[in-house]
Write a protein that holds these residues in place. Structure first.
Motif, PDB file in Angstrom:
ATOM      1  N   LEU A   1       0.828  -1.202   0.000  1.00  0.00           N
ATOM      2  CA  LEU A   1       0.000   0.000   0.000  1.00  0.00           C
ATOM      3  C   LEU A   1       0.863   1.252   0.000  1.00  0.00           C
ATOM      4  CD1 LEU A   1      -2.774   1.337   0.187  1.00  0.00           C
ATOM      5  CD2 LEU A   1      -2.628   1.152   2.680  1.00  0.00           C
ATOM      6  N   GLY A   2       1.941   1.232   0.806  1.00  0.00           N
ATOM      7  CA  GLY A   2       2.819   2.392   0.891  1.00  0.00           C
ATOM      8  C   GLY A   2       3.472   2.717  -0.446  1.00  0.00           C
ATOM      9  N   MET A   3       3.987   1.693  -1.119  1.00  0.00           N
ATOM     10  CA  MET A   3       4.630   1.913  -2.410  1.00  0.00           C
ATOM     11  C   MET A   3       3.621   2.281  -3.492  1.00  0.00           C
ATOM     12  SD  MET A   3       7.684  -0.966  -2.552  1.00  0.00           S
ATOM     13  CE  MET A   3       6.614  -2.377  -2.223  1.00  0.00           C
ATOM     14  N   ARG A   4       2.448   1.701  -3.399  1.00  0.00           N
ATOM     15  CA  ARG A   4       1.404   2.007  -4.390  1.00  0.00           C
ATOM     16  C   ARG A   4       0.962   3.458  -4.299  1.00  0.00           C
ATOM     17  NH1 ARG A   4      -4.492  -1.071  -4.841  1.00  0.00           N
ATOM     18  NH2 ARG A   4      -5.314   0.194  -6.550  1.00  0.00           N
ATOM     19  N   ALA A   5       0.894   3.977  -3.078  1.00  0.00           N
ATOM     20  CA  ALA A   5       0.489   5.367  -2.884  1.00  0.00           C
ATOM     21  C   ALA A   5       1.469   6.319  -3.565  1.00  0.00           C
ATOM     22  CB  ALA A   5       0.400   5.689  -1.398  1.00  0.00           C
ATOM     23  N   PHE A   6       2.742   5.913  -3.605  1.00  0.00           N
ATOM     24  CA  PHE A   6       3.751   6.753  -4.256  1.00  0.00           C
ATOM     25  C   PHE A   6       3.747   6.558  -5.773  1.00  0.00           C
ATOM     26  CE2 PHE A   6       7.984   7.340  -6.058  1.00  0.00           C
ATOM     27  CZ  PHE A   6       8.258   8.645  -5.663  1.00  0.00           C
ATOM     28  N   THR A   7       3.801   5.323  -6.210  1.00  0.00           N
ATOM     29  CA  THR A   7       3.907   5.048  -7.651  1.00  0.00           C
ATOM     30  C   THR A   7       2.653   5.447  -8.426  1.00  0.00           C
ATOM     31  OG1 THR A   7       3.142   2.765  -7.288  1.00  0.00           O
ATOM     32  CG2 THR A   7       5.522   3.158  -7.297  1.00  0.00           C
ATOM     33  N   GLU A   8       1.494   5.400  -7.754  1.00  0.00           N
ATOM     34  CA  GLU A   8       0.248   5.746  -8.429  1.00  0.00           C
ATOM     35  C   GLU A   8      -0.309   7.096  -7.977  1.00  0.00           C
ATOM     36  OE1 GLU A   8      -2.561   2.582  -8.108  1.00  0.00           O
ATOM     37  OE2 GLU A   8      -1.145   1.032  -8.776  1.00  0.00           O
ATOM     38  N   GLY A   9       0.460   7.808  -7.149  1.00  0.00           N
ATOM     39  CA  GLY A   9       0.012   9.113  -6.672  1.00  0.00           C
ATOM     40  C   GLY A   9      -0.198  10.096  -7.819  1.00  0.00           C
ATOM     41  N   GLU A  10      -1.302  10.829  -7.786  1.00  0.00           N
ATOM     42  CA  GLU A  10      -1.646  11.733  -8.879  1.00  0.00           C
ATOM     43  C   GLU A  10      -0.950  13.078  -8.780  1.00  0.00           C
ATOM     44  OE1 GLU A  10      -5.859  12.001  -8.971  1.00  0.00           O
ATOM     45  OE2 GLU A  10      -6.159   9.917  -9.615  1.00  0.00           O
ATOM     46  N   ASN A  11      -0.415  13.406  -7.599  1.00  0.00           N
ATOM     47  CA  ASN A  11       0.266  14.691  -7.443  1.00  0.00           C
ATOM     48  C   ASN A  11       1.378  14.563  -6.409  1.00  0.00           C
ATOM     49  OD1 ASN A  11      -1.048  15.094  -4.757  1.00  0.00           O
ATOM     50  ND2 ASN A  11      -2.887  15.339  -6.009  1.00  0.00           N
ATOM     51  N   ASP A  12       2.195  15.620  -6.317  1.00  0.00           N
ATOM     52  CA  ASP A  12       3.349  15.594  -5.405  1.00  0.00           C
ATOM     53  C   ASP A  12       2.925  15.500  -3.948  1.00  0.00           C
ATOM     54  OD1 ASP A  12       5.109  15.688  -7.497  1.00  0.00           O
ATOM     55  OD2 ASP A  12       5.404  17.853  -7.419  1.00  0.00           O
ATOM     56  N   GLU A  13       1.816  16.121  -3.608  1.00  0.00           N
ATOM     57  CA  GLU A  13       1.351  16.088  -2.218  1.00  0.00           C
ATOM     58  C   GLU A  13       1.041  14.660  -1.795  1.00  0.00           C
ATOM     59  OE1 GLU A  13      -2.064  18.086   0.687  1.00  0.00           O
ATOM     60  OE2 GLU A  13      -2.085  18.477  -1.475  1.00  0.00           O
ATOM     61  N   THR A  14       0.397  13.911  -2.667  1.00  0.00           N
ATOM     62  CA  THR A  14       0.077  12.514  -2.367  1.00  0.00           C
ATOM     63  C   THR A  14       1.344  11.679  -2.267  1.00  0.00           C
ATOM     64  OG1 THR A  14      -2.033  12.705  -3.532  1.00  0.00           O
ATOM     65  CG2 THR A  14      -1.198  10.483  -3.141  1.00  0.00           C
ATOM     66  N   LYS A  15       2.269  11.888  -3.192  1.00  0.00           N
ATOM     67  CA  LYS A  15       3.520  11.138  -3.190  1.00  0.00           C
ATOM     68  C   LYS A  15       4.344  11.437  -1.934  1.00  0.00           C
ATOM     69  CE  LYS A  15       4.138  10.863  -8.234  1.00  0.00           C
ATOM     70  NZ  LYS A  15       4.366   9.404  -8.362  1.00  0.00           N
ATOM     71  N   ALA A  16       4.305  12.689  -1.482  1.00  0.00           N
ATOM     72  CA  ALA A  16       5.108  13.104  -0.328  1.00  0.00           C
ATOM     73  C   ALA A  16       4.657  12.445   0.965  1.00  0.00           C
ATOM     74  CB  ALA A  16       5.056  14.619  -0.178  1.00  0.00           C
ATOM     75  N   MET A  17       3.464  11.885   0.975  1.00  0.00           N
ATOM     76  CA  MET A  17       2.972  11.213   2.186  1.00  0.00           C
ATOM     77  C   MET A  17       3.819   9.998   2.536  1.00  0.00           C
ATOM     78  SD  MET A  17      -1.175  11.424   1.684  1.00  0.00           S
ATOM     79  CE  MET A  17      -1.466  10.520   3.202  1.00  0.00           C
ATOM     80  N   ILE A  18       4.626   9.538   1.578  1.00  0.00           N
ATOM     81  CA  ILE A  18       5.451   8.361   1.837  1.00  0.00           C
ATOM     82  C   ILE A  18       6.480   8.629   2.927  1.00  0.00           C
ATOM     83  CG2 ILE A  18       7.328   8.829   0.168  1.00  0.00           C
ATOM     84  CD1 ILE A  18       7.036   5.795  -0.597  1.00  0.00           C
ATOM     85  N   PHE A  19       6.836   9.904   3.120  1.00  0.00           N
ATOM     86  CA  PHE A  19       7.825  10.245   4.143  1.00  0.00           C
ATOM     87  C   PHE A  19       7.246  10.163   5.562  1.00  0.00           C
ATOM     88  CE2 PHE A  19       9.460  12.644   0.394  1.00  0.00           C
ATOM     89  CZ  PHE A  19      10.605  11.892   0.223  1.00  0.00           C
ATOM     90  N   SER A  20       5.937  10.045   5.655  1.00  0.00           N
ATOM     91  CA  SER A  20       5.307   9.872   6.963  1.00  0.00           C
ATOM     92  C   SER A  20       5.097   8.391   7.266  1.00  0.00           C
ATOM     93  CB  SER A  20       3.955  10.596   7.008  1.00  0.00           C
ATOM     94  OG  SER A  20       3.054  10.042   6.060  1.00  0.00           O
ATOM     95  N   ARG A  21       5.690   7.534   6.442  1.00  0.00           N
ATOM     96  CA  ARG A  21       5.630   6.087   6.628  1.00  0.00           C
ATOM     97  C   ARG A  21       7.027   5.547   6.917  1.00  0.00           C
ATOM     98  NH1 ARG A  21       1.268   7.932   6.697  1.00  0.00           N
ATOM     99  NH2 ARG A  21      -0.499   7.464   5.307  1.00  0.00           N
ATOM    100  N   SER A  22       7.088   4.456   7.610  1.00  0.00           N
ATOM    101  CA  SER A  22       8.373   3.821   7.916  1.00  0.00           C
ATOM    102  C   SER A  22       9.133   3.519   6.631  1.00  0.00           C
ATOM    103  CB  SER A  22       8.143   2.518   8.684  1.00  0.00           C
ATOM    104  OG  SER A  22       9.327   1.756   8.760  1.00  0.00           O
ATOM    105  N   LYS A  23      10.428   3.747   6.666  1.00  0.00           N
ATOM    106  CA  LYS A  23      11.257   3.504   5.482  1.00  0.00           C
ATOM    107  C   LYS A  23      11.246   2.033   5.096  1.00  0.00           C
ATOM    108  CE  LYS A  23      15.723   4.861   3.530  1.00  0.00           C
ATOM    109  NZ  LYS A  23      17.030   5.511   3.807  1.00  0.00           N
ATOM    110  N   HIS A  24      10.977   1.164   6.044  1.00  0.00           N
ATOM    111  CA  HIS A  24      10.921  -0.266   5.761  1.00  0.00           C
ATOM    112  C   HIS A  24       9.797  -0.588   4.773  1.00  0.00           C
ATOM    113  CE1 HIS A  24      13.883  -1.577   8.731  1.00  0.00           C
ATOM    114  NE2 HIS A  24      13.355  -0.710   9.569  1.00  0.00           N
TER     115      HIS A  24
END
Length: 256
Positions: A203-226
């Protein structure tokens, strides 16, 4: 009741439905169906609570060791599945050794809470996950007749056995009926989320790879790097490409 309220509130929250429309939205807009979904969640949770408690009580009557062994084995099986599937790490980015301890704590708490409440929200990939959520439900239901058979074969009190059989014939069918009613009245496109094998990292990677804008993609930094280490190079490239424009435009979500 509390688990039903939590699940209902999370699913009907506009921001949740906007950010993760593939997961949130099973509660229908029709008032009648909404009521049925909520009530069925309440009674389903109550039924699962009684089933879990009765199972542990029957084993404890034989000796605390039986109950303890059951709980430890059950929890050990769950953690083993999480580890083998690469889904052990919790989504909160604590960092360092704290993240390992926090993940272990959160996984144990999530399992115990699901055991006793069957909270629907915990089917979220960041929590127990759909597949594990459904397996927990089935194993808990199957554990009650197993515990009753063990108690009876170990010379348990006849009155207790008879009472347990009577409760079993009421609890399991009624609880399953509530689950069926729940599934029949939710939005059908969300049925797969109740047994989905999707992991937190997926889910975490999908949110980034399929994110429609930078704001959505940037949410990945609020998730564990693992959760996104497999696409770390892609994330780094994206940041390097857009950093200068972010500094110049200073979007609201941009926070160094």
């Amino acid at each position: 009741y509390s688990s039903a309220v939590i699940s209902y509130d999370f699913d009907t929250a506009p921001d949740k439905r906007q950010h993760t429309p593939a997961f949130y939205g099973y509660v229908p807009s029709n008032p009648r169906k909404r009521t049925i979904v909520f009530v069925s969640m309440v009674f389903f949770g109550a039924g699962m609570l009684f089933i879990r408690c009765l199972t542990i009580v029957l084993l404890a009557l034989l000796g605390m060791w039986y109950a303890f062994a059951f709980i430890v084995a059950d929890l050990g099986l769950y953690l083993s599945v999480k580890i083998l599937r690469g889904d052990f790490w919790y989504w909160v980015p604590f960092g360092g050794h704290t993240e390992m301890l926090a993940s272990l704590f959160e996984r144990i708490v999530g399992k115990v809470v699901t055991d006793f409440t069957s909270i629907v929200h915990f089917r979220h990939p960041y929590e127990v996950g759909g597949l594990c959520w459904m397996l927990i439900i089935l194993l808990n239901i199957g554990s009650l007749p197993a515990a009753m058979i063990i108690y009876e074969r170990q010379g348990g009190v006849a009155k207790v056995v008879n009472l347990a059989k009577q409760l079993l014939t009421i609890l399991i069918p009624s609880t399953l009926a509530m689950l069926v009613i729940f599934f029949l009245h939710i939005e059908k496109k969300y049925l797969n989320t109740f047994w989905s094998p999707q992991r937190g990292k997926d889910l975490g990677m999908r949110a980034f790879t399929e994110g429609e804008n930078d704001e959505t993609k940037a949410m990945i930094f609020s998730r564990s790097k693992h959760l996104w280490e497999n696409i770390e190079e892609d994330v780094q490239s994206w940041v390097e490409t857009n950093w200068s424009s972010w500094e110049e435009e200073k979007p609201k979500w941009f926070d160094e």
